[in-house]
Design an enzyme around this catalytic site. Sequence first.
Site, short mmCIF file in Angstrom:
data_model
loop_
_atom_site.label_atom_id
_atom_site.label_comp_id
_atom_site.label_asym_id
_atom_site.label_seq_id
_atom_site.Cartn_x
_atom_site.Cartn_y
_atom_site.Cartn_z
N HIS A 102 1.14 -0.72 3.39
CA HIS A 102 0.85 1.22 3.56
C HIS A 102 2.13 1.41 2.88
CE1 HIS A 102 0.18 5.28 5.28
NE2 HIS A 102 -0.46 5.34 5.20
N ASP B 11 -8.08 1.57 7.01
CA ASP B 11 -9.11 1.35 5.71
C ASP B 11 -9.96 0.37 6.25
OD1 ASP B 11 -7.77 3.56 3.63
OD2 ASP B 11 -9.21 3.85 4.71
C1 SDX Z 1 -4.84 5.22 3.05
O1 SDX Z 1 -0.43 7.54 3.00
C2 SDX Z 1 -0.90 7.76 3.54
O2 SDX Z 1 -0.59 8.22 4.70
C3 SDX Z 1 -2.46 7.31 2.52
C4 SDX Z 1 -3.53 6.91 4.33
C5 SDX Z 1 -4.03 8.54 5.22
O3 SDX Z 1 -4.44 8.50 5.86
O4 SDX Z 1 -3.99 9.27 4.06
O5 SDX Z 1 -2.99 6.43 5.05
C6 SDX Z 1 -5.03 6.29 4.05
O6 SDX Z 1 -4.61 4.87 1.68
C7 SDX Z 1 -4.33 3.68 3.34
C8 SDX Z 1 -3.83 3.07 2.28
C9 SDX Z 1 -5.41 2.40 1.60
N1 SDX Z 1 -5.28 1.63 0.84
C10 SDX Z 1 -5.37 0.36 0.24
O7 SDX Z 1 -5.84 -0.24 1.23
C11 SDX Z 1 -4.99 -0.17 -0.78
C12 SDX Z 1 -3.98 -1.68 -0.88
N2 SDX Z 1 -3.02 -1.41 -0.61
C13 SDX Z 1 -2.55 -1.42 -1.19
O8 SDX Z 1 -2.52 -0.61 -2.76
C14 SDX Z 1 -0.47 -0.44 -1.15
O9 SDX Z 1 -0.49 -1.17 0.24
C15 SDX Z 1 -0.78 0.89 -0.68
C16 SDX Z 1 -1.44 1.55 -1.82
C17 SDX Z 1 -1.08 1.45 0.25
C18 SDX Z 1 1.02 0.82 -1.11
O10 SDX Z 1 1.74 1.12 -1.73
P1 SDX Z 1 3.13 1.02 -2.59
O11 SDX Z 1 3.69 1.68 -0.84
O12 SDX Z 1 3.57 1.83 -3.71
O13 SDX Z 1 3.68 -0.65 -1.65
P2 SDX Z 1 3.67 -1.42 -3.35
O14 SDX Z 1 2.06 -1.82 -4.09
O15 SDX Z 1 4.83 -0.80 -3.77
O16 SDX Z 1 4.14 -3.10 -2.68
C19 SDX Z 1 4.98 -3.02 -1.90
C20 SDX Z 1 4.75 -4.56 -2.61
C21 SDX Z 1 4.53 -5.34 -3.64
O17 SDX Z 1 4.52 -6.75 -3.89
P3 SDX Z 1 6.08 -7.24 -4.56
O18 SDX Z 1 6.27 -6.36 -5.34
O19 SDX Z 1 6.84 -6.80 -3.63
O20 SDX Z 1 6.43 -8.86 -4.87
O21 SDX Z 1 3.58 -4.93 -1.34
C22 SDX Z 1 2.95 -5.57 -2.62
C23 SDX Z 1 3.10 -5.16 -3.97
O22 SDX Z 1 2.48 -6.30 -5.18
N3 SDX Z 1 1.40 -5.29 -1.53
C24 SDX Z 1 0.49 -5.85 -1.41
C25 SDX Z 1 -1.00 -4.90 -0.81
N4 SDX Z 1 -0.10 -4.08 -0.54
C26 SDX Z 1 1.49 -4.50 -1.46
N5 SDX Z 1 -0.22 -7.46 -2.19
C27 SDX Z 1 -1.46 -7.31 -1.57
N6 SDX Z 1 -2.49 -6.95 -1.23
C28 SDX Z 1 -1.84 -5.81 -0.49
N7 SDX Z 1 -2.96 -4.44 0.20
#
Ligand code: SDX
Length: 432
Positions: free
Chosen positions: A308, A367
């Site tokens: 998140h 989710d």
């Molecule tokens: C919702 O914003 C909100 O409030 C949203 C929400 C709401 O109520 O409105 O809470 C609802 O959208 C919840 C999120 C649902 N999405 C997912 O579950 C999809 C999977 N999650 C990711 O795509 C990600 O965690 C996000 C999109 C939720 C957040 O992305 P960020 O903040 O841009 O984080 P990032 O992509 O920069 O990740 C930081 C690191 C990265 O690794 P490094 O580059 O540092 O090595 O964490 C890793 C990412 O690769 N990472 C994950 C991951 N989420 C982040 N690696 C594997 N699996 C994951 N799910």
Amino acid sequence: MANETVTLTNNADGECYELALRHGSLGPSAIDISSLYHDVGLLTFDPGFMATASCTSAITYIDGDRGLLLYRGYPIEQLAAKASFLEVAYLLLYGDLPNETALADFERVITTHTMMNENLKNFLNGFHYDAHPMAILCGVVGSLSAFYHDSIDINDPRHREISAHRLIAKLPTIAAAAYKHSVGEPIMYPDNSLRYAANFLYMMFATPCIAYKPHLLAEKALNLLLILHADHEQNASTSTVRLAGSSGANPFACIAAGIASLWGPAHGGANEAVLDMLMEIGDVVNVPKFVDKAKDKDDPFRLMGFGHRVYKNYDPRARITREMCHQLLDEIPDTRDSPLFELALRLEEIALSDEYFIERRLYPNVDFYSGIIYSALGIPCTMFTAMFAVARTVGWITHWMEMMSDPNNRIGRPRQIYQGPVARDYLPISKR
Ligand code: SDX
């Protein structure tokens, strides 16, 4: 009061600039850069708005480190345990919990707006039978802007309120109609003798041929999920609604824009993606392979329902939905040993003990478990994000109303760092 300014020094020319600090009632303070470009000729750069406050708001507060979520100051755990969804909708819209009279009046207003214009059925029936419900929701909600010319003055608070009531009332009717369209069953009219969540289940699962009464636990579970998904600060879809609304666009069109943004798998579409992922994993023995895929930088696969932007601790909504899963699967027969729930619990356990997830503070988000509850209620995977949209309509329209009632509201227009070609002259085609 904490220091009211910060000093910015431009090392290129040694110039120093004082920038004001803005403080909220809770949470981090902000450097006010609104006059920076005018005074200094410099922009700030923050793709994805990792550290940018786009507005002030009094609606919802999240503390990502402590896993705290407040709706108008009330902890989500208390609202989830004690309130009805319409009680929470009233709280978000008007800022305080309603007394008995106010709640009864609000329930009556919402209930009397639940039907949708009969002409919308023609629009709905125009969709291909296998249209995704979010595609239908986007189109039909946007088309509401073609119907209500009696409350079109967005500068009139009463007109804004009527639009809010219509949206909150009609989203379940439209979402259920989208489901009925996808299964080739007749669209059910609302039964206004039922409470909001029960009416939604009725419109989803009743048919003209058999009497249908929603299971009380199913109504309780849906009421809980609607509360948990109602609002969440300036998430992508809420920011979309605000940006669309900042130009003075029709509120129904703005909510349709929010629905479009929510549909993405990185946002509200994640609940559907979690179920697809769990079904792809299939068995606990495959979990380590998928966790490795999620950690592999060369593999686009991510653990859906994990991570998140704000929560760097357990999403309090995920904790509540996990508890609801236990209760639901224990009490609703033949879902007791839901293999998906067992698999989700095991996946969470393995991920949370893995250095990659610990280091990046990746926890289950709202989710991760919600889809398992929707499944236990008989709601198909393709409808999960539509369920999210029904709930989040309350948050979206509340943020729209907060923005539209702000006298300082102005059109949102971000800048950019241009990296294209510098100015050059047109060449006749014979010279290219
Ligand atoms: C919702 O914003 C909100 O409030 C949203 C929400 C709401 O109520 O409105 O809470 C609802 O959208 C919840 C999120 C649902 N999405 C997912 O579950 C999809 C999977 N999650 C990711 O795509 C990600 O965690 C996000 C999109 C939720 C957040 O992305 P960020 O903040 O841009 O984080 P990032 O992509 O920069 O990740 C930081 C690191 C990265 O690794 P490094 O580059 O540092 O090595 O964490 C890793 C990412 O690769 N990472 C994950 C991951 N989420 C982040 N690696 C594997 N699996 C994951 N799910």
